[in-house]
Every structure is written in C-alpha cells, then in structure tokens.
Scaffold this active site. Structure first.
Site, PDB file in Angstrom:
ATOM      1  N   ASN A 157       0.802  -1.217   0.000  1.00 27.81           N
ATOM      2  CA  ASN A 157       0.000   0.000   0.000  1.00 27.81           C
ATOM      3  C   ASN A 157       0.841   1.276   0.000  1.00 27.81           C
ATOM      4  OD1 ASN A 157       0.306  -1.513   2.568  1.00 27.81           O
ATOM      5  ND2 ASN A 157      -0.327   0.405   3.499  1.00 27.81           N
ATOM      6  N   GLN A 185      -4.617  -4.365  -1.788  1.00 33.29           N
ATOM      7  CA  GLN A 185      -4.289  -3.284  -2.736  1.00 33.29           C
ATOM      8  C   GLN A 185      -4.388  -3.743  -4.193  1.00 33.29           C
ATOM      9  OE1 GLN A 185      -3.836  -0.023  -2.549  1.00 33.29           O
ATOM     10  NE2 GLN A 185      -4.055   0.067  -0.325  1.00 33.29           N
ATOM     11  N   THR A 243     -24.759 -12.423  11.178  1.00 35.30           N
ATOM     12  CA  THR A 243     -25.649 -12.294  10.025  1.00 35.30           C
ATOM     13  C   THR A 243     -24.952 -11.498   8.929  1.00 35.30           C
ATOM     14  OG1 THR A 243     -27.551 -12.373  11.481  1.00 35.30           O
ATOM     15  CG2 THR A 243     -27.912 -11.438   9.288  1.00 35.30           C
ATOM     16  N   CYS A 331      -3.347   5.081   7.361  1.00 38.45           N
ATOM     17  CA  CYS A 331      -3.547   4.848   8.792  1.00 38.45           C
ATOM     18  C   CYS A 331      -2.476   5.561   9.612  1.00 38.45           C
ATOM     19  CB  CYS A 331      -3.493   3.353   9.108  1.00 38.45           C
ATOM     20  SG  CYS A 331      -4.360   2.361   7.920  1.00 38.45           S
TER      21      CYS A 331
HETATM   22  N1  PLP Z   1      -4.193  -4.436   3.804  1.00 38.02           N
HETATM   23  C1  PLP Z   1      -3.745  -3.469   2.996  1.00 38.02           C
HETATM   24  C2  PLP Z   1      -2.568  -3.726   2.126  1.00 38.02           C
HETATM   25  C3  PLP Z   1      -4.370  -2.218   2.974  1.00 38.02           C
HETATM   26  O1  PLP Z   1      -3.920  -1.254   2.176  1.00 38.02           O
HETATM   27  C4  PLP Z   1      -5.500  -2.004   3.826  1.00 38.02           C
HETATM   28  C5  PLP Z   1      -6.163  -0.683   3.864  1.00 38.02           C
HETATM   29  O2  PLP Z   1      -5.544   0.341   3.696  1.00 38.02           O
HETATM   30  C6  PLP Z   1      -5.933  -3.067   4.629  1.00 38.02           C
HETATM   31  C7  PLP Z   1      -5.260  -4.264   4.593  1.00 38.02           C
HETATM   32  C8  PLP Z   1      -7.123  -2.917   5.535  1.00 38.02           C
HETATM   33  O3  PLP Z   1      -8.310  -2.933   4.802  1.00 38.02           O
HETATM   34  P1  PLP Z   1      -9.640  -2.317   5.478  1.00 38.02           P
HETATM   35  O4  PLP Z   1      -9.512  -0.835   5.380  1.00 38.02           O
HETATM   36  O5  PLP Z   1     -10.764  -2.837   4.658  1.00 38.02           O
HETATM   37  O6  PLP Z   1      -9.686  -2.813   6.871  1.00 38.02           O
END
Ligand code: PLP
Length: 386
Positions: A157, A185, A243, A331
């Site tokens: 990412n 990704q 569910t 994040c």
């Molecule tokens: N894995 C990767 C490589 C990501 O880029 C992301 C989100 O940025 C995630 C996992 C997590 O996905 P989600 O936002 O649906 O929890």
C-alpha cells in the site's frame, strides 16, 4: 483568482463507489431484506443474493464458493487468516512459528506481533531488498519444522511493490505450509487466481476497488485448518459468525466483477498517468526518488521520498492547492515518524520522512496530472526554503 481544483490522488486509501455498484446494492436495503439464515421466502431471497455474490467472487478467484468467507473489512480478513490459522495449528500441536514480510500492512504486522507478544508464537520477519521485495529463497531458508503460516502481501500500500507471490507459494506448497497473501491493494488491478498465485488464504477489501467500505473477503483453501475468531451461529460454514451484510456483499461482488472485467483497459490508462507522474516528479524535483519497485509495481501507484521536507507538511500544502495525497499508509497520517515499511527499505531517515504517495484512479485525468506536476515542485521548493 482561479478556483482551487479538487483532485483526488489517494485511491490506495479508498475509492469512490461505482454508481453501478450502488444500483446493484439498492434492492437489498428495503425490498430483499430478509435474514439469509431464515427458512421463509424473505430469507431465501436474501440467501440467493448472498450465494450469487459468493459465486461471483469465487469465479474471479477461480475457487469454489465454499472457500469464500465474507468479513467486515480487509483488516478482519487478515486478522482471521493469521490468528485463525496460528491458533488452529497451536490447538493441534503443529507448531509455533510464523514467517511474515516486514512490509505488511498493520492488519498483518500488528496481528503477527500480538501472536508473538501475547500468545508466545515465534515470528521470523523476512528481509526485503531496496524495493521492498521478498526473495523467495529467503522464505525457503526461514522455514522450520514448526512453521505453521507464511504471510507475504500481493502488493504494498505504501510503495506499490508487487511481491513474487507465486514463487513463494510454490515453496510453501512443497513444504505443506499454509500461505496467506494480503491482496487488498491488488483487488481491482491484479490477477487474483488463487491457483496461479499458489496461495491458501487471500484477503480482499471492497473499498479499494470502487465498492463500499466495511466489507471484505477471506479466501480459505479447502482443508486449511482455521479457528473462527467470531463464534456464534454457523454462518460462513462455521468460519465467521454473524448475520451477513447482504447489500454490502452484493456491492463487493459487483465491484470485484466489474473491476476485474475492465482491468486490462483500466490498467493501461492508469499506468500512463502513473508513469507521467513518476517521470515528472523525478525530472522537476531535485533530491526526489521513487520508492518501491520501478516496474513490479501497482499500475496506479506513484510513491516518492523527497529529501528535506516532511510528508505531513507536503500533504497540507497539496491539500490547500486542491490535491488529496497521502504520505505512506493512510492509517499513519498524523504520525511524524517514518513508516516501518520505508525504514525496511533501508532509506535514511531524512529521506523517509519526506514520503509522498500519489495514487491515480478511474476519474484521474491528464489535466490532473499536469496540474500536480506544476504545483508540487513549487510546494517542495517553498518548504525547503523555510
Ligand atoms: N491491507 C492493505 C494492504 C491495505 O492497504 C488495507 C487498507 O488500507 C488493509 C489491509 C485494511 O483494509 P480495510 O480498510 O478494509 O480494513
């Protein structure tokens, strides 16, 4: 004064929902609202939609519908893969050792760290090269008699690098060790055929490919031992109680089908925009370098380290100029430390602090790229002069 444009170059963080996906979801809020586990006709109608979505996803992954588990997001899929496989192996006395790449999303790396710190698993973090790529031979060397899971993502990412997943999968398979890949990704842009990739578990998240946020998939190859993390009803063949969110699952399946069907044409267009961004930044900004692999990278992903600026400052100034970008993982926004991923590449701190990610998408135009290439060098010069 000219109006500030509104340019979204953060498609790795999330994508807008495709209007065709919204349309497909609509009936499942108010018309077909039954609980898919109910016996009556309302339940049957919802179950039919759920199972049709499962078949659609299975077709893209070239697996059987029974191997698809719907989850609430990509993070949950990764958590279920790691914790579910590790704890099932522990319960069966098969071993205690996990092999993980050092460039994983926190959904994987923090789960592996928790399994180590709170559950006593031993974790080997693989080495990566300057582009963030794992050498499959290193995976072979890391395997022990007590190894119970290998996890290496399909595409990163932060830096866009695509991993040699099929080669790693071949090694894992020879040793009979379950192999998980976080394909979040790559979901809308890369081949997801689980046999070609030689994976046993694969995670996806709809909001990365023009589907809704808050719904994901975990592919679990038949006969892979997995302890459910959500216990309750027998939903998802006992692998994930709760569910099912039928409208979101219909949205996920529709978005995945569309993105995969259109990916060749879309990728060619994205790649041209991406390459113009990369060439433009490297030409016009001194002391800027590409992060991630030059060719084995996501078609929409341009990422840089720019010496002598702070990624967060760049984002604020770009936003003021109408450009939405990101510095490393979304994040991590608000965290001025360089990301673990950039440090794992061996980038010096003063370069890694100036990380910038520009990810193009379906709506991105040539004009957006030209404007960005006009504005960005001036912002960098101004920040460096401060
Ligand atoms: N894995 C990767 C490589 C990501 O880029 C992301 C989100 O940025 C995630 C996992 C997590 O996905 P989600 O936002 O649906 O929890």
């Amino acid at each position: 004064m000219a109006e500030t444009p509104s340019i979204y170059l953060d498609h790795a963080a999330t994508t807008p929902v495709d209007p065709r996906v919204v349309a497909a979801m609509m009936p499942y809020w108010t018309e077909v609202y039954g609980n898919p586990s109910s016996i009556h006709r309302y339940g049957q109608a919802a179950a039919a939609a759920l199972e049709a979505a499962r078949r659609d996803v299975a077709e893209v992954l070239a697996c059987t519908p029974n191997e698809i588990v719907f989850t609430s997001c990509g993070s949950e899929s990764d958590n279920l893969a790691l914790r579910g496989v590790a704890l099932a192996a522990r319960a069966a006395g098969r071993g205690n050792h996990l092999i993980v790449s050092p460039v994983e999303h926190h959904a994987v790396s923090h789960t592996a760290a928790q399994l180590r710190d709170s559950f006593g698993f031993d974790v080997t973090w693989l080495p990566v090269d300057e582009y963030g790529r794992v050498n499959p031979d290193d995976v072979g060397r890391a395997i022990r008699d007590d190894t119970v899971l290998i996890s290496v993502m399909l595409a990163n990412n932060e830096i866009g690098t695509i991993q040699p997943v099929a080669e790693i999968g071949a090694i894992a398979r020879r040793k009979g060790i379950p192999f998980h890949t976080d394909a979040v990704q790559g979901g809308g842009m890369l081949d997801l055929n689980v046999d070609r990739l030689k994976v046993d578990l694969l995670a996806l998240s709809a909001h990365k490919f023009y589907g809704p946020k808050g719904v994901g998939v975990l592919y679990v190859r038949k006969d892979t031992p997995l302890l459910p993390m959500l216990t309750g009803g027998g939903h998802e063949r006992g692998r994930r109680a709760g569910t099912q969110n039928v409208p979101y699952i219909v949205g996920l399946a529709t978005a995945l089908r569309l993105a995969q069907a259109e990916k060749e044409t879309a990728n060619t267009r994205l790649q041209a925009l991406r390459d113009r961004l990369i060439a433009g930044v490297l030409e016009t900004i001194p002391q800027a370098r590409l992060t991630g692999h030059p060719s084995e990278r996501l078609p929409n992903h341009a990422s840089f380290a720019i010496r002598g600026v702070q990624g967060q400052d760049l984002l604020v100034h770009l936003d003021l100029a109408g450009i939405a970008a990101s510095s490393g993982s979304a994040c991590n926004t608000g965290n001025p430390e360089p990301s673990e991923v950039l440090l794992a590449l061996g980038l010096p701190r003063e370069w890694a602090l100036g990380s910038l990610r520009l990810t193009v998408g379906r709506q991105t135009t040539d004009e957006d790229v030209a404007y960005t290439l006009d504005v960005l060098p001036r912002i960098v010069a101004r920040l460096r002069a401060l």
